[in-house]
Design a protein around this motif. Structure first.
Motif, PDB file in Angstrom:
ATOM      1  N   ALA A   1      78.222  66.906  73.461  1.00 30.62           N
ATOM      2  CA  ALA A   1      79.466  67.592  73.137  1.00 30.62           C
ATOM      3  C   ALA A   1      80.278  67.751  74.411  1.00 30.62           C
ATOM      4  N   LEU A   2      81.472  67.203  74.413  1.00 35.79           N
ATOM      5  CA  LEU A   2      82.355  67.358  75.564  1.00 35.79           C
ATOM      6  C   LEU A   2      82.954  68.761  75.544  1.00 35.79           C
ATOM      7  N   GLY A   3      83.401  69.200  76.710  1.00 39.73           N
ATOM      8  CA  GLY A   3      83.986  70.533  76.808  1.00 39.73           C
ATOM      9  C   GLY A   3      85.082  70.742  75.780  1.00 39.73           C
ATOM     10  N   SER A   4      85.796  69.676  75.483  1.00 38.63           N
ATOM     11  CA  SER A   4      86.921  69.775  74.550  1.00 38.63           C
ATOM     12  C   SER A   4      86.448  69.982  73.108  1.00 38.63           C
ATOM     13  N   GLY A   5      85.135  69.871  72.873  1.00 32.78           N
ATOM     14  CA  GLY A   5      84.631  70.024  71.514  1.00 32.78           C
ATOM     15  C   GLY A   5      84.324  68.678  70.880  1.00 32.78           C
TER      16      GLY A   5
ATOM     17  N   ALA B   1      77.432  68.341  77.278  1.00 34.60           N
ATOM     18  CA  ALA B   1      76.082  68.852  77.018  1.00 34.60           C
ATOM     19  C   ALA B   1      75.404  67.968  75.996  1.00 34.60           C
ATOM     20  N   VAL B   2      74.284  67.387  76.386  1.00 35.13           N
ATOM     21  CA  VAL B   2      73.544  66.538  75.453  1.00 35.13           C
ATOM     22  C   VAL B   2      72.883  67.424  74.404  1.00 35.13           C
ATOM     23  N   THR B   3      73.085  67.064  73.144  1.00 35.34           N
ATOM     24  CA  THR B   3      72.562  67.891  72.059  1.00 35.34           C
ATOM     25  C   THR B   3      71.549  67.148  71.201  1.00 35.34           C
ATOM     26  N   GLU B   4      71.491  65.837  71.341  1.00 33.53           N
ATOM     27  CA  GLU B   4      70.605  65.048  70.494  1.00 33.53           C
ATOM     28  C   GLU B   4      70.162  63.811  71.239  1.00 33.53           C
ATOM     29  N   THR B   5      68.871  63.510  71.231  1.00 30.75           N
ATOM     30  CA  THR B   5      68.386  62.225  71.755  1.00 30.75           C
ATOM     31  C   THR B   5      67.408  61.701  70.719  1.00 30.75           C
ATOM     32  N   ARG B   6      67.673  60.534  70.177  1.00 35.26           N
ATOM     33  CA  ARG B   6      66.814  59.999  69.118  1.00 35.26           C
ATOM     34  C   ARG B   6      66.476  58.553  69.369  1.00 35.26           C
TER      35      ARG B   6
ATOM     36  N   LEU C   1      75.073  61.963  82.347  1.00 36.35           N
ATOM     37  CA  LEU C   1      75.694  63.010  81.530  1.00 36.35           C
ATOM     38  C   LEU C   1      75.269  64.377  82.055  1.00 36.35           C
ATOM     39  N   GLU C   2      76.251  65.216  82.343  1.00 38.09           N
ATOM     40  CA  GLU C   2      75.957  66.544  82.903  1.00 38.09           C
ATOM     41  C   GLU C   2      76.736  67.583  82.109  1.00 38.09           C
ATOM     42  N   ARG C   3      76.060  68.644  81.726  1.00 36.51           N
ATOM     43  CA  ARG C   3      76.756  69.608  80.847  1.00 36.51           C
ATOM     44  C   ARG C   3      77.766  70.470  81.592  1.00 36.51           C
ATOM     45  N   GLY C   4      77.568  70.663  82.897  1.00 35.87           N
ATOM     46  CA  GLY C   4      78.530  71.440  83.677  1.00 35.87           C
ATOM     47  C   GLY C   4      79.173  70.539  84.713  1.00 35.87           C
TER      48      GLY C   4
END
Ligand code: FAD
Ligand code: FAD
Lengths: 394, 473
Positions: A198-202, A182-187, A31-34
């Protein structure tokens, strides 16, 4: 969607680790945010530097064990690079034609001699050259250069090409590559990692995995926070310059023992000049921003002056571009590679001279993940050396 | 060095802003890389060389008047033959890196106006890099500044009406014009006429244009619609040009030449792209426009960009022509005075009123022109065969890029593609390939444009180290 391993970060560390894990038969998603290779891995100097760093020279006695380990690892990395184009089935503009660490002053020479003695004692192939020998080997250097330490394995590889080659191979081996996520949570949930991005599309997506690899580069600390971990990796901005093409005349990786400099000429004829000059990180509300750092003109001029002082032939070359990148450093300057004991299944690959050693770190880390042990110990780099920072993290 | 207002670009926008800001008491510094002021529209002959009938047509008189007025101003410092290499925002305002006759130096300004104009839109097709193939605007600049025709027999291919004007200027300067090709179907004339309300308020332009057309017709120059130069051929330099019906290429079919014309110059005129590197390097907000200049900076009603103290006017906000540029420059000059506190807001509004009124109708005209004169993405894509050169600096072909895309399907942004293919990494920093490279990306998910880096134009290491930096960190 469940995977054996989720790798977060599409730089060299992430792509190479994903590739080796997929090769070992794991189901992997990266997973890569850009975009792939748009962080430090695509913006670095591409130097393959195997001579010891300052830190290790200055404290050679106290760090004897570490030195030994480091030189042995360097040998592994050198062998790895020699075969890397075949391994990745891609031309990477790899050149291992030797590197020179220069000295100009008496102090420089003293340092160089000490360095040579330590390296030779550890079994690293280096030769000390006096002024005349240096001139004979590298006539493009200024007579101001009074000595140099030559290491035959040093050189450079094109950072534009290496990481995408790993990404392609990972994909060929079945890894799935998700960009603009963009990874926003890892639990930790039960015995699995649950990761949201969150994908670029939202759109928000969720994955689970047995293994999670934090390969977020300079942002590894931010990602660590999402797992309630303090991972001490700090972002720094660095500057690079490239000139127009010219006939090949610099045939080595050039570094300086007393000044900040790295210089090389690539096959296409461009001269690359850097060496650790800083660029200002963008910030807002007291937070570092992920955007690109700003060129500091004073640093830029000082960088070019340093280069010009040792290679007068570059004076008339035109600078095409100066660019900046953000890399991560750790408090003890050693990388953070390995498992985090307090968070089962959580692995980190961040920091250090991550281009020169990136492929090797990734391979060793994947061995640690898949076999429980790496073929060359990663112990000195274990994130657990900072376990005390997480003592009170609940 | 410091100044109240730094203006980059001495074209109509920059000159107009300088005149107004200076008249309100601001100390102004105008920087332009050309040896003389005037910008693209008034490409002046070198001082040493007298041209008797330099741009005599009435169409140029507003800008010529502006040029005369501007050069007489007292509190304006003109730094000609000086290139702005980069800029950044600092506590004191904006700091510019300059490269002029005396080497590199820094200029700090409270405010900055970016009025850097535009350049001809480059187009890739087989043979587009052959010597003899030129930008139509480039041919015009040559004639304007030297009164010499750079060739004997010209063919023009494109979609922009400027083609007719340049063809006429070539004839008047003694050259021969084989034909003028418009890629649009003949119905484009009808479309233009249907929008005559947008044209009528500009009789001067229409008259000038009609006279140029009449002269071309009298000399028997064929003006053809629905055709395009699809291949330039020659042994080391241009000798002949293959012509194909636009429809064929628009449909993605391989070029099937319908004609071939012998000539030693081919002018390519598909419109203009904004010189937006400086604005984008500073981090100003902008947006992509296929028809009005590629990446253009966004401004408010006072030509303020998204960055504090930074204004943008002229072609860099979207292609609109010299009159729009001049009016936008006036607004920017007023805004700089207003924001500096030397012009009360009521006075600024009053002075801006006639300018805004004129701009309303000029924008309508410019919009129409941009829409009708754009060749369309399909045609441009159709011209780009795999062998066509996309990036001249790094010698990257269209095929190289499509292969890189095929092999690296995870690349979806133009900067990632640049890194993968080298396209845009050379001397011009991608000014010449960005527009077309974008068209090869099926979807855009990341950044819209190349990240523009210091230095905007190449500068030697010697020149760079000879300069100083005020602030040492
Ligand atoms: C100018 C410069 C010159 C250098 N020169 C050299 C050199 O000559 N030799 C050398 O050995 N090393 C050099 N380095 C260091 C080297 O480049 C780095 O150590 C190495 O590239 C790090 O790789 P990485 O994959 O860890 O980080 P990166 O390449 O930065 O990749 C990290 C990725 O993680 C992604 N990411 C971060 N957070 C998230 C999130 N929440 N979700 C999803 N994705 C996320 C980022 O977008 C980024 O793509 C240099 C570095 C710089 C900046
Ligand atoms: C070749 C060509 C021919 C044209 N012919 C016509 C025509 O016949 N009729 C018409 O209406 N329009 C024409 N145009 C469009 C024309 O650009 C505008 O009408 C008008 O000149 C725009 O004014 P401006 O002030 O925005 O920019 P310009 O007049 O283009 O002025 C911008 C100035 O900025 C300077 N500059 C740019 N970047 C830098 C930098 N980094 N450092 C220092 N200086 C810099 C340039 O040297 C230039 O002088 C032409 C454009 C081009 C490119």
């Amino acid at each position: 969607m469940h995977y054996d391993a989720l790798v977060i970060g599409g730089g060299l560390a992430g792509c190479a680790t994903a590739c080796y894990l997929a090769e070992a038969g794991l189901s992997v998603a990266l997973l890569e945010r850009g975009e792939i290779n748009r962080g430090a891995s695509g913006q670095n100097a591409g130097s393959l530097h195997f001579q010891l760093e300052h830190r290790l020279i200055h404290h050679a006695d106290a760090l004897a064990d570490e030195l030994q380990h480091y030189v042995a690892l360097t040998q592994v990395a050198i062998d790895h690079w020699r075969g890397i184009e075949a391994e990745l089935e891609s031309p990477l503009e790899l050149a291992m034609h030797g590197g020179l660490m220069l000295a100009e002053t008496d102090e420089d020479i003293g340092l160089l001699e000490r360095k040579a003695a330590i390296e030779q004692a550890q079994g690293l192939e280096v030769t000390l050259l006096d002024a005349a020998q240096t001139q004979a080997r590298a006539p493009y250097l200024s007579p101001a250069v009074r000595a140099a330490l030559y290491c035959p394995h040093e050189g450079h590889c094109n950072p534009r090409l290496l990481t995408p080659a790993y990404a392609r191979k990972a994909k060929r081996l079945g890894a799935s590559i998700v960009t603009h996520c963009a990874v926003t949570e890892t639990r930790r949930q039960g015995n699995r990692w649950r990761v949201r991005g969150a994908l670029g599309s939202g759109e928000v997506c969720e994955w689970t995995s047995d293994v999670l690899v934090n390969a977020a580069g300079a942002w590894a600390m931010d990602l660590g926070r999402m797992a309630n971990l303090h991972l001490p990796v700090f972002p720094v901005g660095l500057l690079m310059n490239v000139t127009e093409r010219t006939a090949l005349f610099i045939h080595h990786l050039i570094q300086h023992v007393g000044r900040r400099l790295s210089m090389k000429q690539v096959d296409d004829g461009n001269v690359l000049i850097g060496g650790g000059w800083s660029a200002r990180l963008p910030q807002q509300h007291g937070q570092w921003l992920p955007g690109r750092p700003q060129v500091d003109m004073a640093a830029l001029r000082a960088n070019l002056r340093t280069a010009l002082a040792v290679a007068p032939g570059i004076e008339s070359l035109r600078v095409l571009r100066s660019w900046t990148g953000t890399t991560g450093i750790t408090p003890d300057q050693l990388p953070l590679i390995g498992a985090v004991s307090r968070a089962p299944g959580y692995y980190v690959a961040a920091g250090g001279s991550g281009f020169t050693y990136g492929p090797t770190y990734a391979r060793l880390l994947s061995e640690l993940i898949t076999r429980g042990e790496a073929s060359h110990s990663l112990a000195p780099y274990s994130p657990d050396r900072f376990a005390h920072m997480n003592m009170f993290m609940g | 060095m410091r100044t109240d207002l730094a203006i980059v670009g001495a074209g109509p926008a920059g000159m107009a802003a300088a005149r107004i800001a200076a008249s309100h008491g601001l100390a102004v510094t105008v920087i332009d890389e050309q040896a003389r002021a005037g910008g693209q529209i008034l490409r002046q002959p070198p001082q040493a060389f007298r041209v008797d009938r330099w741009l005599t047509d009435r169409i140029y008189s507003p800008q010529q008047q502006l040029l005369r007025q501007s050069t007489e101003l007292t509190n304006v410092r003109w730094l000609q033959a000086t290139t702005v290499l980069g800029a950044d925002l600092v506590a004191e305002g904006v700091r510019l890196q300059l490269n002029g006759a005396g080497g590199t130096c820094e200029l700090t300004a409270d405010r900055l106006l970016i009025a850097t104009g535009c350049h001809d839109m480059p187009v890739s097709f087989p043979g587009s890099t052959l010597p003899g193939v030129m930008a139509t605007g480039g041919i015009q600049a040559f004639i304007k500044s030297q009164q010499i025709v750079p060739g004997e027999r010209f063919l023009f291919s494109g979609s922009h009406p400027l083609q007719l004007i340049v063809a006429d200027q070539v004839l008047q300067a003694g050259g021969d014009v084989a034909a003028v090709l418009f890629s649009q179907p003949p119905s484009v004339i009808g479309q233009a006429l249907r929008h005559s309300p947008a044209l009528l308020p500009h009789p001067g332009k229409i008259l000038y244009f009609s006279r140029a057309c009449a002269r071309l017709l009298r000399r028997g120059v064929p003006v053809r619609f629905g055709q395009v130069a699809s291949c330039a051929r020659g042994d080391g330099r241009l000798q002949s040009v293959e012509i194909t019906a636009s429809k064929t290429l628009q449909n993605g079919a391989p070029s099937r030449p319908v004609d071939s014309i012998d000539c030693d110059r081919l002018g390519i005129g598909f419109g203009f792209l904004a010189n937006s590197q400086l604005a984008s390097q500073l981090g100003a907000s902008g947006h992509w426009s296929d028809t009005a200049g590629g990446w253009v900076a966004e401004v408010d009603a006072w030509m303020r960009s998204s960055l504090p103290g930074v204004y943008v006017a002229g072609e860099t906000t979207g292609i609109g022509g010299a009159d729009v540029a001049q009016r936008e420059g006036e607004l920017a000059g007023l805004a700089a005075a207003l924001d500096a506190g030397v012009l009360p807001v009521d006075a600024a509004n009053n002075q801006a009123r006639p300018t805004r009124r004129a701009l309303r109708s000029l924008y309508r005209f410019a919009d129409l022109l941009s829409r009708l004169s754009h060749p369309g993405a399909d045609l441009l894509r159709g011209l780009m065969t795999p062998d066509s050169t996309l990036c001249k600096c790094e010698e990257v072909s269209v095929g190289d890029v499509t292969t890189a895309l095929k092999n690296n399907p995870f690349a979806t942004d133009i900067n990632a593609l640049k890194l993968l293919s080298r396209c845009g990494m050379g001397l011009c920093q991608g000014r010449y390939c960005q527009y077309q490279l974008r068209s090869l990306l099926a979807e855009h998910r990341g950044e819209a444009v190349f990240q523009s880096r210091f230095p905007i134009k190449p500068v030697s290491i010697g020149e760079l180290v000879s300069g100083t930096s005020d602030q040492i960190h």
